[in-house]
Design an enzyme around this catalytic site. Sequence first.
Site, PDB file in Angstrom:
ATOM      1  N   GLY A   1       0.766  -1.235   0.000  1.00 59.17           N
ATOM      2  CA  GLY A   1       0.000   0.000   0.000  1.00 59.17           C
ATOM      3  C   GLY A   1       0.797   1.285   0.000  1.00 59.17           C
ATOM      4  N   ASP A   2       2.116   1.222   0.198  1.00 60.17           N
ATOM      5  CA  ASP A   2       2.901   2.461   0.242  1.00 60.17           C
ATOM      6  C   ASP A   2       4.331   2.190  -0.224  1.00 60.17           C
ATOM      7  OD1 ASP A   2       3.295   5.171   0.693  1.00 60.17           O
ATOM      8  OD2 ASP A   2       3.859   4.905   2.786  1.00 60.17           O
ATOM      9  N   LEU A   3       4.454   1.492  -1.342  1.00 61.80           N
ATOM     10  CA  LEU A   3       5.770   1.089  -1.830  1.00 61.80           C
ATOM     11  C   LEU A   3       6.459   2.241  -2.555  1.00 61.80           C
ATOM     12  CD1 LEU A   3       7.785  -1.210  -2.113  1.00 61.80           C
ATOM     13  CD2 LEU A   3       6.635  -1.878  -4.238  1.00 61.80           C
TER      14      LEU A   3
ATOM     15  N   ASN B   1      10.604   3.595   1.528  1.00 62.12           N
ATOM     16  CA  ASN B   1      10.088   2.520   2.368  1.00 62.12           C
ATOM     17  C   ASN B   1      10.765   1.188   2.085  1.00 62.12           C
ATOM     18  OD1 ASN B   1       8.365   4.237   3.693  1.00 62.12           O
ATOM     19  ND2 ASN B   1       6.610   3.782   2.381  1.00 62.12           N
TER      20      ASN B   1
END
Length: 270
Positions: A174-176, A180
């Site tokens: 969801g937040d690649l 991260n």
Amino acid sequence: MDDGIVPRSAPELLFQHLVASDSSLLTIEATCCEDGYVGRGASGEVWEAKYSSGRPPDQLEYEGVIALKILQYTLAGRRVDETTQNRFFKRVVKEVSLWSKLKHPNVLRLLGICLEGSKGYKRISIVMPLMENGSLVDYLQAHPNVDRLRLLRGMADGLTYLHGFDQPGPIIHGDLKCANVLIDGAGIPLLADFGFSMLMDEIRAEHITTTLLDINPRWAAPERLNPERYGLKPHEAFTKASDMYSLGMTIYEVCRCFPLGICRLKAFFP
């Protein structure tokens, strides 16, 4: 209750819930090091830490330097009602419990959990290895001639593992993005900061508006930015496909050393 802030007693209650709900979670007593601030992710601040007893617990099969990820209890700085607060607690419990079960060379390991802070104010923290090479952004700047294909292959392997997780279901990161992805001492990329990672069925069950999510348009799929345009509810836009789009944007970032510019993105989202 202050705007968007959970009462001080809540972290203790959440900590007790975590320990009671999953016996596999290891409780670790640790404190943040002075001047040990590392950075902030979607889920909270990260600090270099040390064991309160001066040595790791006997059950912990890890002897390296540790870091604490101090979970934040706000939703975009907004005041939250009790129902939303309880849902957020459940998400944290699910995230930490699930993370403890992940075992892959390209996924950051969860070492345990701890209750950090003074007697007057305690905060739930995730204990994880400190990655001395920092994020992939830092690593590429320090090692411009590194084998980028090897890094990308590791990221793809980690994401494939998350998407193939079958008990109780596939995991959406969801937040690649490069920020991260952390790099260990051997130069191995590890997917991290699961601020929006959750099981697909849990995503579909939740009703969280996009205004509560810290979405960066450089990496987010079109349906994440404007779900209504695609006939989707916000929680329906979290899919394997949206992760793959973010992976593509991250590949671009790795190959070009900078993310796709906002001005160029306007062509995708008129």
